[in-house]
Design a protein around this motif. Structure first.
Motif, mmCIF file in Angstrom:
data_model
loop_
_atom_site.group_PDB
_atom_site.id
_atom_site.type_symbol
_atom_site.label_atom_id
_atom_site.label_comp_id
_atom_site.label_asym_id
_atom_site.label_seq_id
_atom_site.Cartn_x
_atom_site.Cartn_y
_atom_site.Cartn_z
ATOM 1 N N THR A 10 27.288 43.000 -4.515
ATOM 2 C CA THR A 10 25.821 42.875 -4.587
ATOM 3 C C THR A 10 25.246 42.501 -3.227
ATOM 4 O O THR A 10 24.224 43.057 -2.786
ATOM 5 N N ARG A 67 26.610 43.113 -0.357
ATOM 6 C CA ARG A 67 26.728 44.277 0.523
ATOM 7 C C ARG A 67 25.582 45.257 0.289
ATOM 8 O O ARG A 67 25.013 45.808 1.238
ATOM 9 N N ALA A 68 25.295 45.454 -0.993
ATOM 10 C CA ALA A 68 24.179 46.358 -1.285
ATOM 11 C C ALA A 68 22.871 45.815 -0.721
ATOM 12 O O ALA A 68 22.049 46.563 -0.168
ATOM 13 N N ILE A 69 22.695 44.490 -0.859
ATOM 14 C CA ILE A 69 21.452 43.876 -0.306
ATOM 15 C C ILE A 69 21.436 44.003 1.202
ATOM 16 O O ILE A 69 20.399 44.322 1.814
ATOM 17 N N GLN A 70 22.613 43.746 1.813
ATOM 18 C CA GLN A 70 22.663 43.822 3.276
ATOM 19 C C GLN A 70 22.405 45.239 3.765
ATOM 20 O O GLN A 70 21.739 45.444 4.794
ATOM 21 N N GLU A 71 22.915 46.233 3.061
ATOM 22 C CA GLU A 71 22.654 47.611 3.467
ATOM 23 C C GLU A 71 21.169 47.939 3.371
ATOM 24 O O GLU A 71 20.646 48.742 4.167
ATOM 25 N N ARG A 72 20.498 47.318 2.416
ATOM 26 C CA ARG A 72 19.059 47.550 2.312
ATOM 27 C C ARG A 72 18.286 46.855 3.437
ATOM 28 O O ARG A 72 17.182 47.279 3.790
ATOM 29 N N LEU A 73 18.875 45.782 3.986
ATOM 30 C CA LEU A 73 18.212 45.111 5.106
ATOM 31 C C LEU A 73 18.308 45.919 6.399
ATOM 32 O O LEU A 73 17.479 45.774 7.299
ATOM 33 N N ARG A 119 17.106 52.315 7.066
ATOM 34 C CA ARG A 119 17.541 53.368 6.170
ATOM 35 C C ARG A 119 17.476 54.757 6.822
ATOM 36 O O ARG A 119 17.968 55.722 6.256
ATOM 37 N N ASP A 165 18.175 46.729 14.041
ATOM 38 C CA ASP A 165 16.934 46.980 13.305
ATOM 39 C C ASP A 165 15.962 47.771 14.193
ATOM 40 O O ASP A 165 16.064 47.748 15.419
ATOM 41 N N SER A 182 20.809 37.532 7.810
ATOM 42 C CA SER A 182 19.570 37.753 7.059
ATOM 43 C C SER A 182 18.475 36.792 7.515
ATOM 44 O O SER A 182 17.276 37.144 7.557
#
Length: 791
Positions: free
Chosen positions: A551, A553-559, A562, A588, A616
């Motif tokens: 979870t 990792r998924a959040i970090q990929e969204r940070l 894209r 970023d 984050s």
């Protein structure tokens, strides 16, 4: 295998059932033969013989199940049946040879194809069948072979003995190949205890009975011989027991003597003259032998011995055998002397003749009857066995009236008496078999009688020994049962515990008080269940952690960005590859007013979850400060102050931030302790963007410097983390600078691929790093941003 096993039970069961039915058939034959007329008895003999032959055929077919030519063997068996039925002795000999050969040479493999449970079942049933077949053979042998019974009785006898051999060999193979895997532990230990403890006990009892039989029975039999010999010796010395012991007497050739009180004086029997002639010949022959061997011995003119004539036993005293006028005095060993002998020994006597041996002119032959004796007189010989008239006497006046067990007679000892025989003028030898019958009161009186004081002591000593032996046996059986129960209880507890654990109850415990291997096994089992329970909890925690990391990792990929930003005349490409589920690297793209874009890259200290949290936090701080107008250096300073206030002192991050202005083709940036980005100029020279300040999160209220560089068409800016330059190749130490990918290799890759778009340059750098590590596990996060002004 299944094709063979499936039909096995049917022929085996048929052979078993017909074998058991043989007892009923033989019993019917005996009953009909003894109590019914000849025709029904003959019919019963044929029915019994045919039934036994069918049973033997079923056994043969079962033995030949695994043989290709089984019908040939069955045909040979049928041929043997026909020979036995119609060919007499020759057919019986062939059939016996055929059966013995087949039973010995067969491998009995069909029994091995049966399952263990059915094999044990047939073993028990086979024991019963064998016992009943032996009993059936005894009953079958009670009938005669006369007349039209002979052939069916031969057929039945051969089939019976063949079936006995079949079951003997079958039981041996079943016993050697039987496995009791289908039994539970308690029955197995019970059977083992019976075999280990029960059989020695039975053998000891049997040994004791044999010793008792041979000592007491043998002693009584020796006393019987001694008493008869003493009567003969006293009679030879001139004693006359007529009236006192013997009830019948005669004298030859003087005729009838004076009356003897208590005895019957009879005329000399007709066989006496011939016996006198035969005895004279024997004495003369012995005298010739004695003189030739010893230089002349005295002629034995007087002789006293027991004779068996016409089924009667006589004690004969011969005199004058060397002369022309021999004399003889005879006393019959009839009911009175036999009863006296029985009373002295305190036993019942059963006398049975076993055969005769004729002696004349030094020749010893077996004779059957008078005709055979006559043949011997003429120089011929014959073999056979004559039966003596059975005599049964008891020293008691009447047989026991009660049928209770302790009032019944037992055969207790036997003796073989050698008597002379008279057949015409032939003197031979005859064996008389004497069985001693004793009752239970006589056996007990042998030890506890008033006249047997020493025997009483022996009996008391034996009783004490037997009692102590019984106590020891009971003690051994008791502790054997306790030990067995301990083993069974321990095994059951372990079995129950394993079933509970298999059902998911990891809190199950086994309590076994034993201090042996079972106790150690129970302790190990409890430790194992505790370890399994802890392992399951750890596994569940790891699963939860993996889910949480997934979870995160998924959040970090969204940070992370894209997509790639689109600016006039510029290409921007970036990528981040974490070494674990989540990483501490950060890059970023932040949109600004007009044709401007903020580009950031950072590397947080540490790995895993703490680094991801700090990353984050860094991203959130940067996004918050970019909203406020200010120079690039001021933005980095405010972010540093936020990190100093919100993180521990030992947590920090290297950071690089710049603003790319597409209208002016300039890149204004500040480096906070990060790896200096590379600027590849159009002429091939390289510059580093190192101006800035300290790491973020170390010291607050820091002033950072900034630089502004102009980018000409075709020039490239490469931002990267140390995961690229410090990537280690295989079979090399992580801290070895020579094994790292290094900045020079990075420069070379950028120069070699400068003509490619930004995304292609990024892919070339990552491919070069992957080739350098050659499959070695990634040791650090890899993050890369490539900026290129289009030509």
């Amino acid at each position: 295998m299944k094709r063979l096993v499936s039909p096995l039970a049917r022929p085996a069961t048929l052979a078993l059932l017909v074998s058991l039915a043989a007892l009923l058939l033989a019993t019917a034959v005996v009953l009909l033969g003894n109590h019914v007329a000849a025709v029904p008895a003959g019919l019963a003999a044929w029915v019994g013989g045919i039934g036994l032959a069918v049973a033997w055929l079923a056994a043969v077919r079962f033995l030949m199940l695994d043989t290709w030519f089984r019908w040939l063997w069955v045909g040979l068996t049928v041929f043997a049946l026909v020979l036995v039925t119609f060919a007499g002795g020759v057919g019986l000999g062939f059939a016996i040879t055929f059966s013995a050969t087949m039973l010995v040479l067969r491998r009995y493999r069909p029994w091995r194809q049966l399952p263990d449970r059915r094999r044990a079942l047939f073993f028990g049933a086979g024991l019963l069948a064998l016992a009943l077949l032996v009993l059936a053979q005894r009953l079958w042998g009670l009938g005669g072979d006369e007349g039209h019974y002979r052939f069916p009785r031969h057929l039945g006898s051969w089939a019976l003995w063949s079936l006995v051999g079949f079951w003997v060999f079958s039981l041996m193979h079943l016993a050697f190949n039987m496995r009791l895997h289908f039994l539970r532990l308690r029955p197995k230990l019970t059977i083992s205890g019976l075999l280990i403890g029960g059989l020695p006990l039975l053998l000891m009892v049997a040994f004791f009975l044999v010793v008792l039989y041979t000592t007491l029975g043998g002693t009584r039999a020796a006393r019987l011989n001694n008493i008869l010999e003493s009567w003969r010796a006293m009679t030879a010395e001139g004693a006359d027991f007529a009236g006192a012991l013997f009830d019948t007497t005669f004298v030859w050739p003087d005729g009838a003597p004076t009356a003897v009180p208590g005895a019957v004086v009879i005329a000399p029997p007709a066989w006496v003259p011939g016996a006198a002639v035969g005895m004279g010949k024997v004495v003369r022959d012995d005298a010739r032998v004695d003189r030739s061997a010893a230089g002349g011995a005295a002629v034995r003119a007087d002789s006293t011995d027991y004779f068996v004539v016409d089924g009667t036993i006589w004690l004969l005293r011969w005199q004058g055998l060397d002369g022309d006028a021999p004399r003889v005095r005879g006393w019959q060993l009839g009911e009175r002397p036999l009863r006296r002998l029985s009373g002295i020994l305190k036993v019942g006597l059963d006398l049975e003749g076993t055969g005769t041996r004729s002696r004349r002119s030094g020749i010893v032959i077996d004779t059957d009857d008078d005709e055979a004796a006559a043949a011997a007189d003429s120089g011929g010989t014959d073999a056979g066995g004559a039966r003596f008239r059975d005599v049964t006497v008891s020293y008691r006046d009447a047989a026991p009236g009660s049928r209770l067990f302790w009032n019944k007679y037992l055969y207790f000892g036997a003796s073989l008496l050698e008597f002379a025989t008279v057949r015409g003028e032939t003197i031979g030898e005859r064996n008389i078999f004497v069985q001693l019958r004793v009752g239970w009161p006589d056996l007990t009186g042998e030890f506890f009688g008033d006249t047997s004081k020493l025997n009483v002591l022996v009996a008391v000593a034996l009783g004490l020994f037997g009692f102590l032996w019984l106590v020891v046996v009971v003690f051994a059986v008791f502790f054997g049962v306790r030990i067995t129960e301990g083993i069974v209880t321990g095994v059951h507890a372990l079995h129950r515990g394993t079933r509970l654990v298999a059902g998911g109850d990891l809190d199950a415990r086994i309590e076994i008080p034993n201090e042996d291997e079972f106790g150690d096994l129970a302790a190990s089992f409890n430790e194992m269940t505790a370890a399994v329970r802890d392992g399951r909890e750890i596994a569940l925690a790891n699963d939860r952690l993996k889910q949480e990391l997934a979870t995160a990792r998924a959040i970090q990929e969204r940070l992370l960005p894209r997509g790639e930003p689109h600016l006039r005349d510029f290409e921007v490409a970036g990528a981040s590859i974490p070494s674990r589920e989540i990483g501490g690297d950060y890059y970023d793209f932040l949109a600004q007013d007009g044709e401007k874009i903020g580009i950031a890259i950072g590397d947080v200290s540490g790995k895993g979850m703490p680094a991801a949290l700090l990353m984050s936090n860094l991203q959130a701080s940067l996004h918050g400060q970019v909203l406020h107008p200010g120079a690039v250096a001021e933005v980095v300073g405010r972010v540093n102050d936020l990190l100093v206030r919100s993180t521990d002192p030992h947590m920090f991050a290297t950071f690089f931030y710049g603003v790319l202005d597409a209208e002016t083709a300039t890149f204004t940036c500040t480096n906070a302790g990060h790896n200096p980005p590379l600027v590849l100029r159009a002429d091939g020279s390289l510059e580093e963007l190192a101006n800035g300040g300290l790491l973020l999160g170390m010291v607050g209220e820091q002033l950072y410097q900034q630089d502004t560089v102009s980018l000409a068409p075709g020039e490239i800016v490469v931002l990267y983390t140390d995961g690229i330059t410090e990537a280690v190749g295989p079979s090399a130490e992580e801290d070895d600078p020579e094994a790292m990918f290094g900045e020079e290799a990075l420069h070379e890759v950028v120069r070699r691929n400068r003509h490619l778009p930004a995304a292609a340059i990024k892919d070339a750098i990552l491919a070069a790093v992957n080739e350098h590590t050659a499959g070695v596990a990634q040791s650090d996060d890899i993050t890369l941003v490539v900026i290129k002004r289009q030509g």
